[in-house]
Design an enzyme around this catalytic site. Structure first.
Site, PDB file in Angstrom:
ATOM      1  N   LYS A  28      31.372  48.748  33.998  1.00 15.44           N
ATOM      2  CA  LYS A  28      31.882  49.303  32.672  1.00 15.44           C
ATOM      3  C   LYS A  28      32.067  47.745  31.762  1.00 15.44           C
ATOM      4  O   LYS A  28      31.820  47.765  30.737  1.00 15.44           O
ATOM      5  CB  LYS A  28      33.241  49.954  32.680  1.00 15.44           C
ATOM      6  CG  LYS A  28      34.001  50.104  31.429  1.00 15.44           C
ATOM      7  CD  LYS A  28      35.046  50.984  31.475  1.00 15.44           C
ATOM      8  CE  LYS A  28      36.252  50.003  31.852  1.00 15.44           C
ATOM      9  NZ  LYS A  28      36.662  49.450  30.776  1.00 15.44           N
ATOM     10  N   ASN A  29      32.916  46.856  32.416  1.00 16.16           N
ATOM     11  CA  ASN A  29      33.293  45.743  31.533  1.00 16.16           C
ATOM     12  C   ASN A  29      32.065  44.962  31.242  1.00 16.16           C
ATOM     13  O   ASN A  29      32.090  44.024  30.407  1.00 16.16           O
ATOM     14  CB  ASN A  29      34.537  45.298  32.289  1.00 16.16           C
ATOM     15  CG  ASN A  29      35.772  45.908  32.281  1.00 16.16           C
ATOM     16  OD1 ASN A  29      35.948  46.906  31.483  1.00 16.16           O
ATOM     17  ND2 ASN A  29      36.712  45.500  32.700  1.00 16.16           N
ATOM     18  N   CYS A  36      49.209  47.007  18.273  1.00 12.19           N
ATOM     19  CA  CYS A  36      49.099  45.467  17.677  1.00 12.19           C
ATOM     20  C   CYS A  36      50.554  45.445  16.849  1.00 12.19           C
ATOM     21  O   CYS A  36      50.853  44.278  16.383  1.00 12.19           O
ATOM     22  CB  CYS A  36      47.784  45.426  16.996  1.00 12.19           C
ATOM     23  SG  CYS A  36      46.521  44.957  17.978  1.00 12.19           S
ATOM     24  N   ARG A  91      49.168  39.120  18.480  1.00 14.27           N
ATOM     25  CA  ARG A  91      49.076  38.467  19.935  1.00 14.27           C
ATOM     26  C   ARG A  91      47.841  38.957  20.292  1.00 14.27           C
ATOM     27  O   ARG A  91      46.766  37.976  20.645  1.00 14.27           O
ATOM     28  CB  ARG A  91      50.091  38.629  20.611  1.00 14.27           C
ATOM     29  CG  ARG A  91      50.232  37.459  21.587  1.00 14.27           C
ATOM     30  CD  ARG A  91      51.563  37.358  22.301  1.00 14.27           C
ATOM     31  NE  ARG A  91      51.469  37.104  23.813  1.00 14.27           N
ATOM     32  CZ  ARG A  91      50.941  37.990  24.845  1.00 14.27           C
ATOM     33  NH1 ARG A  91      50.807  39.353  24.351  1.00 14.27           N
ATOM     34  NH2 ARG A  91      50.812  37.518  25.925  1.00 14.27           N
ATOM     35  N   ASP A 128      43.086  44.381  37.218  1.00 15.59           N
ATOM     36  CA  ASP A 128      42.702  45.860  37.167  1.00 15.59           C
ATOM     37  C   ASP A 128      42.546  46.176  38.685  1.00 15.59           C
ATOM     38  O   ASP A 128      42.483  47.658  38.880  1.00 15.59           O
ATOM     39  CB  ASP A 128      41.102  45.797  36.976  1.00 15.59           C
ATOM     40  CG  ASP A 128      41.003  45.707  35.421  1.00 15.59           C
ATOM     41  OD1 ASP A 128      42.349  45.742  34.804  1.00 15.59           O
ATOM     42  OD2 ASP A 128      39.918  45.377  35.025  1.00 15.59           O
ATOM     43  N   ILE A 187      48.934  38.809  34.238  1.00 16.77           N
ATOM     44  CA  ILE A 187      47.769  38.724  33.212  1.00 16.77           C
ATOM     45  C   ILE A 187      48.537  39.787  32.095  1.00 16.77           C
ATOM     46  O   ILE A 187      48.433  39.369  30.850  1.00 16.77           O
ATOM     47  CB  ILE A 187      46.473  39.616  33.579  1.00 16.77           C
ATOM     48  CG1 ILE A 187      46.112  38.818  34.804  1.00 16.77           C
ATOM     49  CG2 ILE A 187      45.373  39.685  32.439  1.00 16.77           C
ATOM     50  CD1 ILE A 187      45.610  37.094  34.671  1.00 16.77           C
ATOM     51  N   ARG A 198      37.899  57.134  31.937  1.00 21.72           N
ATOM     52  CA  ARG A 198      37.376  55.964  31.152  1.00 21.72           C
ATOM     53  C   ARG A 198      36.633  54.918  31.844  1.00 21.72           C
ATOM     54  O   ARG A 198      35.850  53.953  31.592  1.00 21.72           O
ATOM     55  CB  ARG A 198      38.577  55.401  30.457  1.00 21.72           C
ATOM     56  CG  ARG A 198      39.011  56.347  29.227  1.00 21.72           C
ATOM     57  CD  ARG A 198      40.237  55.571  28.517  1.00 21.72           C
ATOM     58  NE  ARG A 198      39.633  54.263  27.933  1.00 21.72           N
ATOM     59  CZ  ARG A 198      40.332  53.238  27.980  1.00 21.72           C
ATOM     60  NH1 ARG A 198      41.634  53.395  27.801  1.00 21.72           N
ATOM     61  NH2 ARG A 198      40.017  52.204  27.410  1.00 21.72           N
TER      62      ARG A 198
HETATM   63  C1  UD1 Z   1      39.400  42.491  29.994  1.00 24.33           C
HETATM   64  C2  UD1 Z   1      38.871  43.828  30.634  1.00 24.33           C
HETATM   65  C3  UD1 Z   1      40.080  44.444  31.411  1.00 24.33           C
HETATM   66  C4  UD1 Z   1      41.015  43.359  32.241  1.00 24.33           C
HETATM   67  C5  UD1 Z   1      41.270  42.204  31.468  1.00 24.33           C
HETATM   68  C6  UD1 Z   1      41.772  40.912  32.305  1.00 24.33           C
HETATM   69  C7  UD1 Z   1      37.118  44.637  29.484  1.00 24.33           C
HETATM   70  C8  UD1 Z   1      36.577  45.794  28.467  1.00 24.33           C
HETATM   71  N1  UD1 Z   1      38.285  44.735  29.805  1.00 24.33           N
HETATM   72  O1  UD1 Z   1      40.408  42.999  29.020  1.00 24.33           O
HETATM   73  O2  UD1 Z   1      39.731  45.560  32.259  1.00 24.33           O
HETATM   74  O3  UD1 Z   1      42.189  43.969  32.777  1.00 24.33           O
HETATM   75  O4  UD1 Z   1      40.011  41.769  30.948  1.00 24.33           O
HETATM   76  O5  UD1 Z   1      40.851  40.777  33.285  1.00 24.33           O
HETATM   77  O6  UD1 Z   1      36.363  43.711  29.810  1.00 24.33           O
HETATM   78  N2  UD1 Z   1      45.684  38.218  25.085  1.00 24.33           N
HETATM   79  C9  UD1 Z   1      46.236  37.622  23.977  1.00 24.33           C
HETATM   80  N3  UD1 Z   1      45.294  37.139  22.909  1.00 24.33           N
HETATM   81  C10 UD1 Z   1      44.128  37.574  22.817  1.00 24.33           C
HETATM   82  C11 UD1 Z   1      43.554  38.011  23.765  1.00 24.33           C
HETATM   83  C12 UD1 Z   1      44.409  38.284  25.155  1.00 24.33           C
HETATM   84  O7  UD1 Z   1      47.279  37.391  24.054  1.00 24.33           O
HETATM   85  O8  UD1 Z   1      43.341  37.187  21.934  1.00 24.33           O
HETATM   86  C13 UD1 Z   1      46.217  38.507  26.389  1.00 24.33           C
HETATM   87  C14 UD1 Z   1      46.167  40.076  26.534  1.00 24.33           C
HETATM   88  O9  UD1 Z   1      47.099  40.469  25.678  1.00 24.33           O
HETATM   89  C15 UD1 Z   1      46.250  39.881  28.118  1.00 24.33           C
HETATM   90  C16 UD1 Z   1      45.675  38.540  28.593  1.00 24.33           C
HETATM   91  O10 UD1 Z   1      45.766  37.800  27.382  1.00 24.33           O
HETATM   92  O11 UD1 Z   1      47.641  39.765  28.541  1.00 24.33           O
HETATM   93  C17 UD1 Z   1      44.324  38.925  29.050  1.00 24.33           C
HETATM   94  O12 UD1 Z   1      43.623  39.541  28.169  1.00 24.33           O
HETATM   95  P1  UD1 Z   1      41.771  39.464  28.241  1.00 24.33           P
HETATM   96  O13 UD1 Z   1      41.393  38.666  29.148  1.00 24.33           O
HETATM   97  O14 UD1 Z   1      41.494  39.310  26.688  1.00 24.33           O
HETATM   98  O15 UD1 Z   1      41.462  40.893  28.355  1.00 24.33           O
HETATM   99  P2  UD1 Z   1      40.497  41.872  28.021  1.00 24.33           P
HETATM  100  O16 UD1 Z   1      39.273  41.338  27.411  1.00 24.33           O
HETATM  101  O17 UD1 Z   1      41.470  42.739  26.737  1.00 24.33           O
END
Ligand code: UD1
Length: 428
Positions: free
Chosen positions: A22-23, A116, A121, A304, A326, A396
């Site tokens: 999916k991701n 948000c 953030r 995950d 995370i 999902r």
């Molecule tokens: C993706 C995956 C999700 C997985 C995650 C971490 C998809 C669709 N989803 O989510 O299944 O759990 O990676 O492996 O691929 N953060 C910030 N600011 C930002 C972006 C992220 O603070 O601009 C924080 C988030 O709140 C979180 C952490 O960074 O605590 C990791 O987020 P991120 O790696 O961006 O995860 P996703 O891409 O949302």
């Protein structure tokens, strides 16, 4: 709303095929917005998030045809610029349309995903990267509005290796001429799959899978056919279910190279894991040995799989600790596991577990995809009957999971009490 009824407590036996990731599929489908040439994506899982993604790209001007696990995408209308709230609220990853839209239309308006309110953030890393590429950021009526006169390549260092931000910036960079460098990039296998797809569209991507990714883009990209990688999280969930319930299963189509940290934890917990030709076999018997984990960006233990791991460790032969590094507040499943007899105490990012000899079936409720997966693992291992509510969360992320579990000998049914009671009220 659908529920799963599970009669657990029997070892798993048999073989099952893992679906496409999916991701990986989400950003790849979204990056078809970068081109006007038709694309064909194979091995796409039939999941709610994929349906949402396809509706999103249709809304932005694509025509989509989905047959089996193959999705064909071509142009229907000129490319739009706005991702509306009714779709974004269903899937946070909708923010990924910003990169392609900025490259092609120089503007994007994306509704902010719910949650948000606690500051900006959750997408600040995406936005900081876009700012480096010359984008102005403003907020209006719950949307983030991105605008630029000219999107320009940049040298960007992420404050944290965010998966989504890395993908968004890679897509933006692929759609413009010049070299963008992303430092402290996420290294997840899904990033590598996206890089392969962007390359087949005609961009040049060097270093994906490492901490520095270089993207050489082009104003015009072509079309491509691409097959999505296997879902490592689904694979891990099935292997962990076997650890918790015992048994001997083979997950077809799965490779161990994307799951090193998990296979290592499974082996330490006492399972025999064998990487075979075209699949992974796991054999487990008795209660698992307790194994503590901490979640980390790839190649660490994936967040995950934290929830399913907690379910397995609930029946471990002693104490273990789980540290979630995370995501905040990703322990919602702990209380539900408690309803099934697990002993778990959470404090901030730490969960301490004392394994119990057996879980018992209970009515429980899924609160998100992975929490739902944890409840499935627990229900499969538990003695007696469990009812899992809010199955739509599980849908999902897991394709026809009840069919797959049945193939492994699990007694599981999907029921919809509202529909059956409505049917009961129909005149005969
Ligand atoms: C993706 C995956 C999700 C997985 C995650 C971490 C998809 C669709 N989803 O989510 O299944 O759990 O990676 O492996 O691929 N953060 C910030 N600011 C930002 C972006 C992220 O603070 O601009 C924080 C988030 O709140 C979180 C952490 O960074 O605590 C990791 O987020 P991120 O790696 O961006 O995860 P996703 O891409 O949302």
């Amino acid at each position: 709303m659908d529920q799963f009824i599970v009669s657990g407590g029997r070892p798993l036996r048999g073989r099952v095929r893992v679906s496409g990731s999916k991701n990986a599929a989400l950003p790849i489908l979204i990056s078809t917005l970068l081109t006007d040439v038709p694309c064909v994506i194979d091995n796409v899982p039939d999941l709610r998030d994929i349906h949402t993604t396809l509706r999103l790209i249709e809304q932005l001007g694509k025509r989509v045809e989905w047959i089996g696990s193959t999705v064909r995408v071509r142009v229907a209308r000129p490319l739009g610029t706005a991702a509306p709230y009714d779709l974004v609220k269903q899937m946070r990853a909708s923010i990924l349309v910003a990169g392609p839209l900025l490259a092609r239309r120089r503007r994007a308006r994306v509704a902010l995903p719910g949650g948000c309110a606690i500051g900006l953030r959750p997408i600040d890393i995406h936005l900081a990267g876009f700012r480096r590429m010359g984008v102005g950021v403003s907020f209006s009526h719950g949307d983030v509005v991105l605008r630029t006169r000219r999107l320009r390549p940049a040298d960007i260092r992420l404050r944290f290796p965010s998966v989504g931000a890395t993908e968004n910036l890679m897509m933006a960079a692929a759609g413009i001429p010049g070299t963008t460098v992303i430092r402290n990039a996420a290294r997840e296998p899904e990033i590598v799959d996206l890089a392969r797809f962007l390359e087949s569209l005609g961009a040049c991507v060097i270093g994906a899978g490492g901490a520095v990714v270089r993207v050489d883009g082009a104003a015009r990209l072509g079309g491509a056919r691409h097959s999505v990688i296997a879902d490592r999280i689904e694979t891990g969930t099935l292997l962990i279910a076997c650890l918790a319930a015992g048994g001997n299963i083979r997950v077809e189509g799965a490779g161990g190279e994307h799951l090193r940290a998990v296979l290592d934890a499974l082996a330490r917990a006492g399972a025999k894991v064998r990487e075979e030709d075209g699949g992974i076999r796991i054999t487990a018997a008795g209660r698992p040995r307790p194994v503590s984990i901490r979640t980390r960006p790839y190649p660490g233990f994936p967040t995950d799989l934290q929830a399913p791991w907690m379910a397995a460790m609930s029946v471990g032969r002693g104490r273990s600790r789980i540290r979630e590094e995370i995501f905040e507040k990703r322990f919602l499943h702990a209380a539900e596991l408690g309803r099934m007899g697990a002993w778990i105490r959470t404090d901030g990012e730490i969960a301490d577990l004392e394994g119990v000899p057996r879980l018992h079936g209970a009515p429980v409720m899924a609160s998100d995809i992975r929490a739902g997966a944890a409840l499935l693992v627990a229900a499969v291992a538990a003695r007696g009957r469990s009812e899992i509510h809010r199955v739509y969360h599980i849908d999902r992320g897991y394709e026809r999971v009840e069919v797959k579990l049945r193939a492994l000998g699990v007694r599981i049914r999907r029921v919809n009490p509202e529909k059956s009671s409505a049917r009961a009220q129909l005149p005969s």
